[in-house]
Design a protein around this motif. Structure first.
Motif, mmCIF file in Angstrom:
data_model
loop_
_atom_site.group_PDB
_atom_site.id
_atom_site.type_symbol
_atom_site.label_atom_id
_atom_site.label_comp_id
_atom_site.label_asym_id
_atom_site.label_seq_id
_atom_site.Cartn_x
_atom_site.Cartn_y
_atom_site.Cartn_z
ATOM 1 N N GLU A 170 39.959 40.536 37.440
ATOM 2 C CA GLU A 170 39.006 40.199 36.379
ATOM 3 C C GLU A 170 38.919 38.699 36.129
ATOM 4 O OE1 GLU A 170 39.231 40.742 31.682
ATOM 5 O OE2 GLU A 170 38.888 42.653 32.694
ATOM 6 N N GLN A 180 38.460 49.864 35.671
ATOM 7 C CA GLN A 180 37.783 49.458 34.439
ATOM 8 C C GLN A 180 38.487 48.299 33.753
ATOM 9 O OE1 GLN A 180 34.916 50.075 33.055
ATOM 10 N NE2 GLN A 180 35.346 48.941 31.180
ATOM 11 N N ARG A 191 32.970 45.413 38.663
ATOM 12 C CA ARG A 191 33.169 46.376 37.572
ATOM 13 C C ARG A 191 31.850 46.684 36.873
ATOM 14 N NH1 ARG A 191 33.304 46.233 32.395
ATOM 15 N NH2 ARG A 191 33.009 43.977 32.443
#
Length: 430
Positions: free
Chosen positions: A110, A388, A398
Motif C-alpha cells: 500500500e 484489502q 486494490r
C-alpha cells in the motif's frame, strides 16, 4: 457500488478538509501552530474513529502527551472502515502540498505509491536509534522496506481471516459443528437461512473484498494464494474460476449490506445473524465494555474460528505510521513515531484495538482470550498477506479489485469478475 462510493467520497472531500483543519477532537488551530496553552500541535492522520480502535488511539495519545511536554496531539482521524475515505482525503492533501505530520498506512504494498511519488521520508534513523530491528519480526521489516530503506513504523499485527459467529444462532439452526471448510460453511449458511436468521452479515463494499480474500485463501490454498502476487500469476485458470464460484455461493447467503463492518458485526452479537468474516479488530468491538464496544461475553455471545478452509494460515496486515516529506512539525511526528514503536505504546494500544503487538517483547499477559490465540497462531502458522488491507497489492490494484467486486455484487457474473481481476493483475505495475 464503487461508483456510488467514489461519488460520495468526492462530494465530502471539501467537508473533510474543513474537519481535519479543526481536528477530530474539535480543536480549532491548524497543525504545527501554537495551541491555547502554548503547545505545538502534531497532526496525526488515521481512520481510527470506531469503538475499540478509537480507544486504542486514545491510550497511545495519553502516553504521547505524558512524554512530550510542549506538544499537543491533534486528532485528524477520518471515519470509514478500511480507510477508503481517509486515503482519498490524504491523496488530496499530499497533492496540494499539505501533508499531515504523520499518517496511518498499512505496511506493505500500500505504501508503494507514496514512496514512488517521493512523499515519504525513510525512517531508518529511528530503527537504528531505537534498535527496532531487534524487536520487530524480520518478515515484517522486509515488507516495509524498499531497496534497503524503511518507510513506516508498525504498531500492530492484525489477522484478516477470522470467522465470527453467534453460538446461540448456530444451535437454534441445528449447526452442531463450526464449519471448517467452504462446503461445510455453505451447508451451515443454508441451515441458518431456513431457520429464519441472516446467515452472513456484511458491510459496505470493502467488507466484500475482505470476504473475497478469505474465500480465495480457503478455496485455492495458501501456496496458490501467495503465488497470485508473483509476476505472470494465473488469474484466468480453472482453480480461480472455482474459487470465484465459491465466493458467489457464499455471498448469496449475505443479508443486506450494512453501512460498515461495525453494524454487520453487531447483527451477529445481537443474534440477528449467524456469521460475519472480519478482521480481528472486531474482537475489541465485541469484547470492550460500553461505550468502547458492545460488552459481549466471548464463547457465549460471540465466538471465532479461522475463516473456512484457512486453518493453519494467518492472513496478516499491519497498521503503521509514516514520516511525510515536508511535515509541518517533523520533530512532533518523530515523537509520535517513537510512541507507536515503543513497548509501552503497543501494549496500551493493542489490547483495546483487538490486535497483537508488532514487537516480539510485548507483555504477553495482556493478551488473553482471542488475542492469546492470535499470538500463538502468528508464531506458528503459515503466512498470507491481505488484499484489502494493503499487504500484497498497491493502492491502484486494490482500487481495481474493489471496483470489480462492486460490479459483481450487482450482476453476479463470475466470468466478468474473473476477467476484471486478471486485467487488474496485468496492469498492477507491481
Amino acid at each position: 457500488m464503487r461508483r456510488r462510493l467514489m461519488a460520495a467520497v468526492a462530494a465530502t472531500v471539501a467537508g473533510l478538509l474543513t474537519l481535519t483543519a479543526c481536528g477530530g477532537d474539535g480543536g480549532g488551530a491548524a497543525q504545527g501552530t501554537q495551541g491555547g496553552g502554548g503547545e505545538k500541535k502534531v497532526e496525526v492522520f488515521s481512520w481510527w474513529t470506531g469503538p475499540g480502535e478509537a480507544d486504542g488511539l486514545k491510550a497511545m495519545r495519553e502516553i504521547f502527551q505524558k512524554n512530550n511536554a510542549g506538544l499537543e496531539f491533534f486528532d485528524a482521524a477520518v471515519a470509514g472502515g478500511s480507510g477508503d475515505k481517509a486515503r482519498a482525503l490524504l491523496t488530496t492533501k499530499l497533492q496540494a502540498g499539505d501533508p499531515p505530520d504523520t499518517f496511518q498506512g498499512h505496511a506493505g504494498a500500500e505504501l508503494q505509491g507514496y514512496i514512488k511519488a517521493g512523499q515519504l521520508e525513510p525512517v531508518n534513523f529511528l530503527y537504528d536509534e531505537l534498535k527496532l530491528k531487534e524487536v520487530f519480526p524480520q518478515q515484517l521489516i522486509d515488507q516495509i522496506s524498499v531497496r534497503g530503506d524503511i518507510y513506516s513504523v508498525p504498531v500492530n499485527i492484525h489477522r484478516s481471516n477470522v470467522m465470527w459467529f453467534n453460538p446461540g444462532v448456530l444451535k437454534e439452526a441445528g449447526v452442531a459443528e463450526v464449519p471448517k471448510t467452504i462446503p461445510e460453511f455453505v451447508t451451515a449458511l443454508d441451515k441458518v437461512k431456513k431457520a429464519g436468521k441472516v446467515p452472513l452479515a456484511i458491510g459496505s463494499e470493502w467488507t466484500m473484498v475482505h470476504l473475497l480474500e478469505s474465500v480465495l485463501l480457503g478455496s485455492l490454498g495458501t501456496d496458490a494464494y501467495n503465488a497470485l502476487w508473483a509476476a505472470n500469476a494465473d488469474w484466468s485458470g480453472p482453480a480461480m474460476t472455482k474459487a470465484l464460484n465459491d465466493f458467489k455461493t457464499v455471498l448469496s447467503y449475505a443479508g443486506d449490506p450494512a453501512d460498515d463492518w461495525q453494524p454487520a458485526a453487531k447483527q451477529v452479537a445481537d443474534g440477528q445473524a449467524a456469521f460475519t468474516v472480519m478482521g480481528d479488530w472486531a474482537y475489541g468491538y465485541f469484547h470492550n465494555p460500553p461505550d468502547g464496544g458492545l460488552g459481549k461475553k466471548s464463547k457465549t455471545d460471540f465466538d471465532w474460528a479461522p475463516s473456512p478452509g484457512t486453518a493453519g494460515t494467518f492472513m496478516w496486515l499491519s497498521d503503521s505510521f509514516t514520516l511525510p516529506k515536508g511535515a509541518p512539525n517533523r520533530d512532533g511526528a518523530v515523537a509520535w513515531l517513537k510512541v507507536a514503536a515503543s513497548k509501552e505504546g503497543q501494549d496500551a494500544f493493542n489490547p483495546k484495538k483487538g490486535s497483537i503487538p508488532a514487537r516480539k517483547d510485548a507483555d504477553t499477559s495482556l493478551y488473553t482470550d482471542y488475542l492469546a490465540d492470535a499470538l500463538k497462531d502468528w508464531g506458528s502458522n503459515k503466512l498470507a498477506g491481505s488484499i484489502q488491507h494493503g499487504v500484497v497489492v498497491n493502492d491502484a490494484w486494490r482500487t481495481a479489485i474493489n471496483e470489480a467486486v462492486g460490479l459483481f455484487h450487482e450482476d453476479k457474473d463470475v466470468a466478468a469478475l474473473q476477467s476484471s481481476l486478471a486485467e487488474a493483475a496485468k496492469n498492477s505495475g507491481q
